[in-house]
Design a protein around this motif. Structure first.
Motif, PDB file in Angstrom:
ATOM      1  N   GLY A  43      43.894  30.866  28.262  1.00 25.91           N
ATOM      2  CA  GLY A  43      43.212  31.003  28.973  1.00 25.91           C
ATOM      3  C   GLY A  43      41.699  31.624  28.752  1.00 25.91           C
ATOM      4  O   GLY A  43      41.850  32.616  29.675  1.00 25.91           O
ATOM      5  N   GLY A 104      37.870  42.822  36.948  1.00 27.18           N
ATOM      6  CA  GLY A 104      37.820  41.662  36.585  1.00 27.18           C
ATOM      7  C   GLY A 104      37.224  40.861  38.263  1.00 27.18           C
ATOM      8  O   GLY A 104      37.405  41.607  38.881  1.00 27.18           O
ATOM      9  N   ALA A 105      37.520  39.186  37.955  1.00 23.35           N
ATOM     10  CA  ALA A 105      36.745  38.197  38.529  1.00 23.35           C
ATOM     11  C   ALA A 105      38.411  38.264  39.556  1.00 23.35           C
ATOM     12  O   ALA A 105      38.150  38.530  40.836  1.00 23.35           O
ATOM     13  CB  ALA A 105      37.108  37.161  38.499  1.00 23.35           C
ATOM     14  N   TYR A 133      45.028  31.682  43.459  1.00 21.63           N
ATOM     15  CA  TYR A 133      44.035  31.242  44.659  1.00 21.63           C
ATOM     16  C   TYR A 133      45.724  31.870  45.540  1.00 21.63           C
ATOM     17  O   TYR A 133      45.482  32.755  46.598  1.00 21.63           O
ATOM     18  CB  TYR A 133      43.460  30.668  44.816  1.00 21.63           C
ATOM     19  CG  TYR A 133      42.266  30.531  43.671  1.00 21.63           C
ATOM     20  CD1 TYR A 133      41.569  31.396  43.660  1.00 21.63           C
ATOM     21  CD2 TYR A 133      42.199  29.250  43.126  1.00 21.63           C
ATOM     22  CE1 TYR A 133      40.583  31.329  42.544  1.00 21.63           C
ATOM     23  CE2 TYR A 133      41.112  28.907  42.662  1.00 21.63           C
ATOM     24  CZ  TYR A 133      40.404  30.006  42.254  1.00 21.63           C
ATOM     25  OH  TYR A 133      39.702  30.010  40.808  1.00 21.63           O
ATOM     26  N   CYS A 176      35.621  26.329  43.441  1.00 24.01           N
ATOM     27  CA  CYS A 176      35.189  26.711  42.147  1.00 24.01           C
ATOM     28  C   CYS A 176      34.655  25.740  41.046  1.00 24.01           C
ATOM     29  O   CYS A 176      35.289  24.215  40.366  1.00 24.01           O
ATOM     30  CB  CYS A 176      36.979  27.263  41.067  1.00 24.01           C
ATOM     31  SG  CYS A 176      37.447  27.587  39.465  1.00 24.01           S
ATOM     32  N   ASN A 180      38.668  25.472  36.781  1.00 26.28           N
ATOM     33  CA  ASN A 180      40.305  25.541  36.042  1.00 26.28           C
ATOM     34  C   ASN A 180      41.673  25.105  36.791  1.00 26.28           C
ATOM     35  O   ASN A 180      41.605  25.421  38.047  1.00 26.28           O
ATOM     36  CB  ASN A 180      40.218  27.115  35.647  1.00 26.28           C
ATOM     37  CG  ASN A 180      42.087  27.406  35.089  1.00 26.28           C
ATOM     38  OD1 ASN A 180      42.285  26.357  34.681  1.00 26.28           O
ATOM     39  ND2 ASN A 180      42.636  28.640  35.207  1.00 26.28           N
ATOM     40  N   ASP A 208      34.565  30.858  42.853  1.00 25.21           N
ATOM     41  CA  ASP A 208      34.769  31.391  41.672  1.00 25.21           C
ATOM     42  C   ASP A 208      33.396  30.620  40.062  1.00 25.21           C
ATOM     43  O   ASP A 208      33.946  29.240  39.968  1.00 25.21           O
ATOM     44  CB  ASP A 208      35.988  30.852  41.284  1.00 25.21           C
ATOM     45  CG  ASP A 208      36.522  32.141  40.088  1.00 25.21           C
ATOM     46  OD1 ASP A 208      35.661  31.575  39.628  1.00 25.21           O
ATOM     47  OD2 ASP A 208      37.355  31.606  40.393  1.00 25.21           O
ATOM     48  N   ILE A 210      33.254  32.133  37.274  1.00 27.90           N
ATOM     49  CA  ILE A 210      33.412  32.574  35.985  1.00 27.90           C
ATOM     50  C   ILE A 210      33.418  31.537  34.619  1.00 27.90           C
ATOM     51  O   ILE A 210      33.267  32.058  33.304  1.00 27.90           O
ATOM     52  CB  ILE A 210      34.528  33.605  35.813  1.00 27.90           C
ATOM     53  CG1 ILE A 210      35.058  34.355  34.613  1.00 27.90           C
ATOM     54  CG2 ILE A 210      36.141  32.739  36.223  1.00 27.90           C
ATOM     55  CD1 ILE A 210      36.118  34.842  35.646  1.00 27.90           C
ATOM     56  N   ALA A 241      35.239  37.826  31.767  1.00 27.92           N
ATOM     57  CA  ALA A 241      36.350  37.518  30.415  1.00 27.92           C
ATOM     58  C   ALA A 241      35.902  36.499  29.971  1.00 27.92           C
ATOM     59  O   ALA A 241      35.765  36.386  28.408  1.00 27.92           O
ATOM     60  CB  ALA A 241      37.426  37.233  31.382  1.00 27.92           C
ATOM     61  N   LYS A 242      35.122  35.281  29.909  1.00 28.78           N
ATOM     62  CA  LYS A 242      35.355  33.706  29.694  1.00 28.78           C
ATOM     63  C   LYS A 242      34.052  33.944  28.563  1.00 28.78           C
ATOM     64  O   LYS A 242      34.304  33.795  27.558  1.00 28.78           O
ATOM     65  CB  LYS A 242      35.286  33.288  30.555  1.00 28.78           C
ATOM     66  CG  LYS A 242      36.159  32.888  31.844  1.00 28.78           C
ATOM     67  CD  LYS A 242      37.776  32.480  31.287  1.00 28.78           C
ATOM     68  CE  LYS A 242      39.009  33.138  32.399  1.00 28.78           C
ATOM     69  NZ  LYS A 242      40.572  32.843  32.017  1.00 28.78           N
TER      70      LYS A 242
HETATM   71  N1  PLP Z   1      39.195  32.848  38.272  1.00 31.79           N
HETATM   72  C1  PLP Z   1      39.403  31.650  37.399  1.00 31.79           C
HETATM   73  C2  PLP Z   1      38.961  30.052  37.770  1.00 31.79           C
HETATM   74  C3  PLP Z   1      40.113  32.053  35.880  1.00 31.79           C
HETATM   75  O1  PLP Z   1      40.472  30.463  35.185  1.00 31.79           O
HETATM   76  C4  PLP Z   1      40.895  32.998  35.269  1.00 31.79           C
HETATM   77  C5  PLP Z   1      41.291  33.610  34.633  1.00 31.79           C
HETATM   78  O2  PLP Z   1      41.927  32.330  33.957  1.00 31.79           O
HETATM   79  C6  PLP Z   1      39.609  34.019  36.269  1.00 31.79           C
HETATM   80  C7  PLP Z   1      38.746  34.225  37.215  1.00 31.79           C
HETATM   81  C8  PLP Z   1      39.737  35.789  36.027  1.00 31.79           C
HETATM   82  O3  PLP Z   1      38.827  36.303  35.298  1.00 31.79           O
HETATM   83  P1  PLP Z   1      39.410  37.393  35.482  1.00 31.79           P
HETATM   84  O4  PLP Z   1      40.147  37.589  33.885  1.00 31.79           O
HETATM   85  O5  PLP Z   1      37.768  38.282  35.138  1.00 31.79           O
HETATM   86  O6  PLP Z   1      39.751  38.131  36.514  1.00 31.79           O
END
Ligand code: PLP
Length: 397
Positions: A43, A104-105, A133, A176, A180, A208, A210, A241-242
């Motif tokens: 991911g 990070g998130a 979560y 979200c 994901n 979320d 991201i 990150a993404k």
């Molecule tokens: N939120 C979601 C929905 C994700 O899929 C991910 C990572 O796979 C994250 C947050 C994590 O983000 P970070 O790498 O910034 O902590």
């Protein structure tokens, strides 16, 4: 062995090890033996961080940005985040006290939960979902309440079902979008219906976003906080990150009304203190700079997604939804084939294709798999061909 010495805290009793890692670790073992693995489990982007971002970071490092930053993050990055949220999402947050830069998130999710969950508080998590979560809810002392998403809804939240799941104990609802592991995107009418269900409750929306930039076919990302009545109850989570290929940098942020952000900052202050200082200059450059690099990466994801849609459209063992966002497809397959964890391990051992079993995201998804297309196009297409062939051979008629 002294059992008492080794006893973990009770809060860990219901927190399992990550199922994604099981596949990941085995894939790497095989790779170490020289096997070519089709990595459809990862991911994270397969691109390098854009040079502009690296240069700004190195410059900051050379200039001595090696000390603690403010708990909130460096002003340059908070200003850049505020500008981005205004430009892209129509949201206004004060850089001084409504935006916290996090590790990070992940950390943004964590500090929000630590700040607002008391023992027994319920958090509604639409599943299948990113596993963090539920585990963070448990670690924070809350109770995850799973709201089953349905294939027939394109794996999108049904606002009526959400309304029925809300109780006086509901303290938080996870939103979200893009999602994901399903790639589903929540559009404005659906988000408005969700917002209506939250009105008058004590539920904080943990939004979320991201994957917001990884969105295809002209679909538009709508930030839940931008809807009427939502800003006051929303904590927005995002990160670098993404969209910027910066997963290893561990940089994200939490934004929300100052009255809510204040307590999340308190947790951050005593745990991580601040995100790495010199990296924050790189993230600011990412947001302030031209977005060409990001768009190039998104265009490549879009190209892969098209190729996958063509492949999936030409077979009949995997069912799929359009997955308008993120870099995932969620597929389901016939019940006569082996359950997901067995099938995922089988296709890895025999066909060298790594995918994540659905049960990693939702215990009930015994016949679901997540396919990530964060690998080169040729690997993605060959991996899916092999997967389809494997599932077909293991399905009883
Ligand atoms: N939120 C979601 C929905 C994700 O899929 C991910 C990572 O796979 C994250 C947050 C994590 O983000 P970070 O790498 O910034 O902590």
């Amino acid at each position: 062995m002294n059992e008492s010495l080794l006893r973990p805290a009770a809060r860990l009793a219901d927190v399992p090890a990550s199922k994604i890692r099981v596949i990941f670790d085995r894939a790497h073992e095989l790779e170490d033996q020289g096997v070519h693995i089709y990595h459809l489990e990862i991911g994270r982007p397969d691109f390098d961080t854009p040079a502009l971002i690296k240069r700004a970071t190195v410059k900051a490092l050379d200039a001595g940005a090696v000390h603690y930053a403010s708990n909130w993050g460096i002003p340059e990055l908070r200003n850049a985040i505020a500008a981005k949220l205004g430009r892209d999402n129509g949201l206004t947050y004060a850089p001084a006290d409504e935006i916290v830069v996090t590790i990070g998130a992940n950390e943004a999710v964590w500090i929000a939960m630590m700040a607002y969950l008391d023992p027994g508080d319920e958090v509604i998590i639409p599943v299948p979902a990113w596993p963090h979560y539920a585990q963070c809810v448990r670690l924070a002392g809350g109770v995850p309440v799973f709201l089953q998403l349905r294939e027939g809804d394109g794996w999108r939240i049904d606002p009526e079902a959400l309304g029925r799941a809300i109780t006086p104990r509901t303290r938080m609802v996870i939103l979200c979008t893009p999602q994901n592991p399903t790639g589903a995107v929540l559009d404005q009418p659906r988000l408005e219906a969700i917002a209506a269900k939250l009105q008058g409750t004590n539920a904080i929306a943990l939004s979320d976003e991201i994957y917001e930039h990884l969105i295809y076919d002209g679909v538009r990302h709508v930030s839940p906080a931008s809807l009427p009545g939502m800003r006051e109850r929303t904590l927005l989570v995002s990160g670098f990150a993404k969209a910027y290929a910066m997963d290893g940098w561990r940089l994200g942020y939490l934004a929300g009304p100052r009255e809510l952000v204040k307590w999340a900052l308190r947790v951050h202050q005593y745990t991580t203190v601040c995100a790495p200082t010199f990296e924050q200059y790189g993230a600011a450059a990412a947001l302030d700079g031209l977005q060409d690099d990001r768009e190039r990466m998104v265009a490549e994801f879009a190209r892969r997604r098209r190729a996958i849609l063509d492949l999936l459209g030409a077979q009949d063992v995997l069912r799929y939804s359009p997955a308008e966002g993120a870099f995932y497809f969620w597929v389901t397959y016939p019940e006569s084939a082996p359950p997901a964890s067995e099938l995922a391990m089988g296709v890895l051992e025999e066909q060298h294709v790594a995918v994540v079993p659905g049960t990693a995201f939702d215990e009930t998804q015994e016949h679901g798999l997540r396919i990530a297309y964060s690998a080169p196009l040729e690997d993605v297409t060959e991996g899916i061909r092999r997967l389809v062939d494997y599932v077909r051979r293991h399905t009883k008629n």
